[in-house]
Design an enzyme around this catalytic site. Structure first.
Site, short mmCIF file in Angstrom:
data_model
loop_
_atom_site.label_atom_id
_atom_site.label_comp_id
_atom_site.label_asym_id
_atom_site.label_seq_id
_atom_site.Cartn_x
_atom_site.Cartn_y
_atom_site.Cartn_z
N LYS A 1 -1.19 5.69 -8.52
CA LYS A 1 -0.42 5.23 -8.93
C LYS A 1 0.97 6.30 -7.20
O LYS A 1 -0.85 7.41 -6.71
CB LYS A 1 0.40 5.86 -10.09
CG LYS A 1 0.26 5.39 -11.11
CD LYS A 1 0.26 5.83 -12.43
CE LYS A 1 -1.25 6.55 -12.53
NZ LYS A 1 -1.10 8.05 -14.06
N HIS B 1 -8.58 -10.58 -2.08
CA HIS B 1 -8.88 -11.40 -2.87
C HIS B 1 -7.92 -11.80 -3.61
O HIS B 1 -7.21 -11.11 -4.27
CB HIS B 1 -9.87 -12.37 -3.71
CG HIS B 1 -11.11 -11.94 -3.23
ND1 HIS B 1 -11.59 -12.68 -1.83
CD2 HIS B 1 -12.37 -10.33 -3.13
CE1 HIS B 1 -13.06 -12.77 -1.57
NE2 HIS B 1 -13.39 -10.88 -2.12
N ASN C 1 -13.66 13.20 8.03
CA ASN C 1 -15.50 12.96 8.44
C ASN C 1 -15.64 11.40 7.70
O ASN C 1 -16.99 12.11 8.64
CB ASN C 1 -15.74 14.08 7.18
CG ASN C 1 -15.38 15.38 7.84
OD1 ASN C 1 -16.15 16.00 9.27
ND2 ASN C 1 -14.88 16.31 6.70
#
Length: 259
Positions: free
Chosen positions: A215, A164, A132
């Site tokens: 994680k 960055h 979606n």
């Protein structure tokens, strides 16, 4: 499949690309695929778009916009039959691949926004994918691999890069190099969750709404929170809200047969 493996495995004959024993044909700039379904290649900067032959449902109603910045080259989009993809793909770099297998039995289209700030990267989305609203942002030489029968809610984002650099002030080494992301088979990504670089999400699992996934997520588990933690193990999910016992067994057996 990484980007180098993809380019090694394909067979290009004229305007036909052969991948995994399937044939995909190069489509023209601003091609009308089927009623109300268009592929709009915004400029001629080395992007080639291939749709599976004789397929009228690779692209969903609303169309797909493909763009590239000036100076880029050798970017490829390959979309299989019954993928029903709509949205945008932007290449800000060269030698990247977007490969969407298709073969979804579900009637809804999948909305995507893919941004390649990279060289030599790939997004591979396997069969039965629905979305979606998925945004993917890639850094160089990374992969986002999404397994079979993955379901994505609104506002989900996946990053292989921080965009960055972060460096150590003493030795000047970069600390946050781009890393690939894997979403395994039969995963449900909840609304507005964000998946960061280097993460693997295990088979059959669920990621809760607004989770920050930094994680790995174990297989057959629910993970949520900021940052994510495992909330419950030994679970999975079905697309029907109130599945029959037969539907539950069908899902479970299919996951196990693909493992």
């Amino acid at each position: 499949m990484n980007c180098k493996d993809f380019f090694k495995s394909v067979d290009l004959v004229g305007e036909v690309l052969k991948v995994n024993n399937k044939r995909f044909r190069l489509v023209d700039h601003k091609a009308k695929v089927f009623e109300g379904k268009k592929v709009n290649i915004r400029n001629e900067c080395g992007v080639k778009v291939y749709l599976e032959e004789d397929s009228m449902d690779s692209v969903a109603k609303g169309g797909l916009e493909v763009n590239a910045t000036l100076g880029t080259s050798n970017n490829i989009v390959v979309i299989g039959r019954n993928a029903k993809i709509t949205g945008k793909i932007l290449f800000n770099g060269s030698e990247n691949v977007c490969f969407i297998h298709g073969d979804t039995p579900y009637p809804i289209g999948s909305s995507v926004d893919f941004r390649y700030n990279s060289k030599g990267s790939i997004i591979e989305i396997k069969e039965k994918f629905t979305s979606n609203g998925l945004t993917c942002v890639l850094g160089s030489n990374t992969e986002i691999v999404i397994g079979k029968d993955v379901m994505v809610a609104h506002g989900v984002s996946i990053y292989t890069t921080d965009m960055h650099g972060i460096f150590d002030v003493e030795d000047k080494k970069i600390l946050n190099l781009p890393k690939s992301v894997t979403v395994s088979d039969h995963v449900w990504l909840g609304k507005d969750c964000m998946i960061t670089k280097g993460v693997c999400i295990g088979t059959g699992s669920i990621v809760g709404a607004k989770a920050l996934v930094s994680k790995n997520v174990p297989e057959f588990s629910i993970s949520g929170g900021v940052p994510n933690t495992t909330i419950r193990k030994n679970i999975s999910w079905t697309r029907p809200q109130n599945p029959t016992i037969e539907q539950i067994y069908d899902v479970y057996n299919e996951i196990k047969s693909d493992a």
